[in-house]
Design a protein around this motif. Structure first.
Motif, PDB file in Angstrom:
ATOM      1  N   GLU A  56       0.850  -1.187   0.000  1.00  0.00           N
ATOM      2  CA  GLU A  56       0.000   0.000   0.000  1.00  0.00           C
ATOM      3  C   GLU A  56       0.885   1.236   0.000  1.00  0.00           C
ATOM      4  OE1 GLU A  56      -3.081   0.184   2.988  1.00  0.00           O
ATOM      5  OE2 GLU A  56      -3.183  -2.008   3.026  1.00  0.00           O
ATOM      6  N   LEU A  57       0.615   2.143  -0.930  1.00  0.00           N
ATOM      7  CA  LEU A  57       1.311   3.417  -0.971  1.00  0.00           C
ATOM      8  C   LEU A  57       0.343   4.475  -0.456  1.00  0.00           C
ATOM      9  CD1 LEU A  57       3.713   4.642  -3.632  1.00  0.00           C
ATOM     10  CD2 LEU A  57       2.048   6.203  -2.654  1.00  0.00           C
ATOM     11  N   ARG A  58       0.756   5.160   0.610  1.00  0.00           N
ATOM     12  CA  ARG A  58      -0.115   6.141   1.256  1.00  0.00           C
ATOM     13  C   ARG A  58       0.507   7.528   1.217  1.00  0.00           C
ATOM     14  NH1 ARG A  58      -1.855   2.702   6.665  1.00  0.00           N
ATOM     15  NH2 ARG A  58      -2.814   0.979   5.518  1.00  0.00           N
ATOM     16  N   VAL A  59      -0.361   8.527   1.078  1.00  0.00           N
ATOM     17  CA  VAL A  59       0.050   9.931   1.162  1.00  0.00           C
ATOM     18  C   VAL A  59      -0.858  10.618   2.178  1.00  0.00           C
ATOM     19  CG1 VAL A  59       0.878  10.004  -1.230  1.00  0.00           C
ATOM     20  CG2 VAL A  59      -1.469  10.697  -0.729  1.00  0.00           C
ATOM     21  N   MET A  60      -0.473  11.815   2.575  1.00  0.00           N
ATOM     22  CA  MET A  60      -1.314  12.580   3.486  1.00  0.00           C
ATOM     23  C   MET A  60      -2.525  13.097   2.722  1.00  0.00           C
ATOM     24  SD  MET A  60       0.308  11.948   6.111  1.00  0.00           S
ATOM     25  CE  MET A  60      -0.225  12.922   7.476  1.00  0.00           C
ATOM     26  N   GLU A  61      -3.624  13.261   3.424  1.00  0.00           N
ATOM     27  CA  GLU A  61      -4.895  13.686   2.812  1.00  0.00           C
ATOM     28  C   GLU A  61      -4.754  14.902   1.906  1.00  0.00           C
ATOM     29  OE1 GLU A  61      -8.844  12.728   5.403  1.00  0.00           O
ATOM     30  OE2 GLU A  61      -7.435  14.173   6.240  1.00  0.00           O
ATOM     31  N   GLU A  62      -3.993  15.889   2.345  1.00  0.00           N
ATOM     32  CA  GLU A  62      -3.887  17.118   1.555  1.00  0.00           C
ATOM     33  C   GLU A  62      -3.153  16.922   0.227  1.00  0.00           C
ATOM     34  OE1 GLU A  62      -0.510  17.354   4.617  1.00  0.00           O
ATOM     35  OE2 GLU A  62      -2.643  16.961   4.738  1.00  0.00           O
ATOM     36  N   ASN A  63      -2.440  15.800   0.078  1.00  0.00           N
ATOM     37  CA  ASN A  63      -1.729  15.506  -1.172  1.00  0.00           C
ATOM     38  C   ASN A  63      -2.441  14.470  -2.029  1.00  0.00           C
ATOM     39  OD1 ASN A  63       0.438  17.227  -0.501  1.00  0.00           O
ATOM     40  ND2 ASN A  63       1.315  15.641   0.780  1.00  0.00           N
ATOM     41  N   LEU A  64      -3.591  14.007  -1.575  1.00  0.00           N
ATOM     42  CA  LEU A  64      -4.286  12.918  -2.262  1.00  0.00           C
ATOM     43  C   LEU A  64      -4.642  13.252  -3.703  1.00  0.00           C
ATOM     44  CD1 LEU A  64      -5.570  10.119  -2.251  1.00  0.00           C
ATOM     45  CD2 LEU A  64      -7.647  11.161  -1.297  1.00  0.00           C
ATOM     46  N   GLN A  65      -5.229  14.402  -3.938  1.00  0.00           N
ATOM     47  CA  GLN A  65      -5.670  14.746  -5.298  1.00  0.00           C
ATOM     48  C   GLN A  65      -4.496  14.798  -6.268  1.00  0.00           C
ATOM     49  OE1 GLN A  65      -8.879  14.796  -6.169  1.00  0.00           O
ATOM     50  NE2 GLN A  65      -8.151  14.942  -8.256  1.00  0.00           N
ATOM     51  N   GLU A  66      -3.419  15.435  -5.854  1.00  0.00           N
ATOM     52  CA  GLU A  66      -2.233  15.525  -6.724  1.00  0.00           C
ATOM     53  C   GLU A  66      -1.628  14.151  -6.966  1.00  0.00           C
ATOM     54  OE1 GLU A  66       1.965  17.989  -7.128  1.00  0.00           O
ATOM     55  OE2 GLU A  66       0.761  18.225  -5.316  1.00  0.00           O
ATOM     56  N   ALA A  67      -1.598  13.309  -5.922  1.00  0.00           N
ATOM     57  CA  ALA A  67      -1.053  11.955  -6.066  1.00  0.00           C
ATOM     58  C   ALA A  67      -1.915  11.134  -7.033  1.00  0.00           C
ATOM     59  CB  ALA A  67      -0.971  11.272  -4.711  1.00  0.00           C
ATOM     60  N   LEU A  68      -3.236  11.289  -6.958  1.00  0.00           N
ATOM     61  CA  LEU A  68      -4.131  10.564  -7.877  1.00  0.00           C
ATOM     62  C   LEU A  68      -3.928  11.022  -9.314  1.00  0.00           C
ATOM     63  CD1 LEU A  68      -7.425  10.397  -5.783  1.00  0.00           C
ATOM     64  CD2 LEU A  68      -5.977   8.471  -6.479  1.00  0.00           C
ATOM     65  N   GLU A  69      -3.698  12.315  -9.501  1.00  0.00           N
ATOM     66  CA  GLU A  69      -3.444  12.829 -10.843  1.00  0.00           C
ATOM     67  C   GLU A  69      -2.150  12.221 -11.409  1.00  0.00           C
ATOM     68  OE1 GLU A  69      -3.548  17.108 -10.686  1.00  0.00           O
ATOM     69  OE2 GLU A  69      -5.641  17.102 -10.005  1.00  0.00           O
ATOM     70  N   ILE A  70      -1.141  12.124 -10.572  1.00  0.00           N
ATOM     71  CA  ILE A  70       0.119  11.518 -10.997  1.00  0.00           C
ATOM     72  C   ILE A  70      -0.104  10.047 -11.340  1.00  0.00           C
ATOM     73  CG2 ILE A  70       2.424  10.818 -10.219  1.00  0.00           C
ATOM     74  CD1 ILE A  70       2.471  13.469  -8.596  1.00  0.00           C
ATOM     75  N   LEU A  71      -0.794   9.329 -10.470  1.00  0.00           N
ATOM     76  CA  LEU A  71      -1.063   7.909 -10.707  1.00  0.00           C
ATOM     77  C   LEU A  71      -1.839   7.713 -12.015  1.00  0.00           C
ATOM     78  CD1 LEU A  71      -0.973   4.959  -9.711  1.00  0.00           C
ATOM     79  CD2 LEU A  71      -3.107   5.425  -8.492  1.00  0.00           C
ATOM     80  N   ASN A  72      -2.838   8.521 -12.246  1.00  0.00           N
ATOM     81  CA  ASN A  72      -3.649   8.396 -13.461  1.00  0.00           C
ATOM     82  C   ASN A  72      -2.890   8.784 -14.719  1.00  0.00           C
ATOM     83  OD1 ASN A  72      -5.889   7.462 -12.052  1.00  0.00           O
ATOM     84  ND2 ASN A  72      -6.646   9.518 -11.669  1.00  0.00           N
ATOM     85  N   SER A  73      -1.802   9.537 -14.589  1.00  0.00           N
ATOM     86  CA  SER A  73      -1.010   9.914 -15.757  1.00  0.00           C
ATOM     87  C   SER A  73      -0.098   8.775 -16.221  1.00  0.00           C
ATOM     88  CB  SER A  73      -0.167  11.157 -15.455  1.00  0.00           C
ATOM     89  OG  SER A  73       0.920  10.841 -14.598  1.00  0.00           O
ATOM     90  N   ILE A  74       0.069   7.770 -15.369  1.00  0.00           N
ATOM     91  CA  ILE A  74       0.921   6.621 -15.713  1.00  0.00           C
ATOM     92  C   ILE A  74       0.066   5.607 -16.451  1.00  0.00           C
ATOM     93  CG2 ILE A  74       2.382   4.774 -14.838  1.00  0.00           C
ATOM     94  CD1 ILE A  74       2.769   6.504 -12.315  1.00  0.00           C
ATOM     95  N   LYS A  75       0.466   5.248 -17.630  1.00  0.00           N
ATOM     96  CA  LYS A  75      -0.330   4.295 -18.432  1.00  0.00           C
ATOM     97  C   LYS A  75       0.223   2.909 -18.335  1.00  0.00           C
ATOM     98  CE  LYS A  75      -2.522   7.644 -20.862  1.00  0.00           C
ATOM     99  NZ  LYS A  75      -3.734   7.945 -21.226  1.00  0.00           N
TER     100      LYS A  75
END
Length: 75
Positions: A56-75
């Protein structure tokens, strides 16, 4: 106070998406934590280890949206 949240779960620390995601988070300055990394790595070596444990890779709540954007950019 901020809470760590799971962004993604990976089955292996050799998964290229896992490696790339960690590197991109570091480049963006987003701190993360890993849960079950060692347990998942030794899975299969010991007969008693469960086979459904993921990293499991976890980030702090305030960074969640940016982390999801990064994850979704990886194909």
């Amino acid at each position: 106070m901020s809470t760590p949240v799971t962004v993604a779960t990976f089955t292996s620390n050799f998964d290229m998406k896992y490696i790339l995601f960690k590197e991109m988070l570091e480049e963006a300055g987003i701190e993360y934590m890993l849960v079950n990394e060692i347990t998942s790595t030794i899975d299969g070596i010991y007969t008693g280890s469960p086979s459904n444990i993921g990293i499991e890779l976890r980030v702090m709540e305030e960074n969640l949206q940016e982390a999801l954007e990064i994850l979704n950019s990886i194909k």
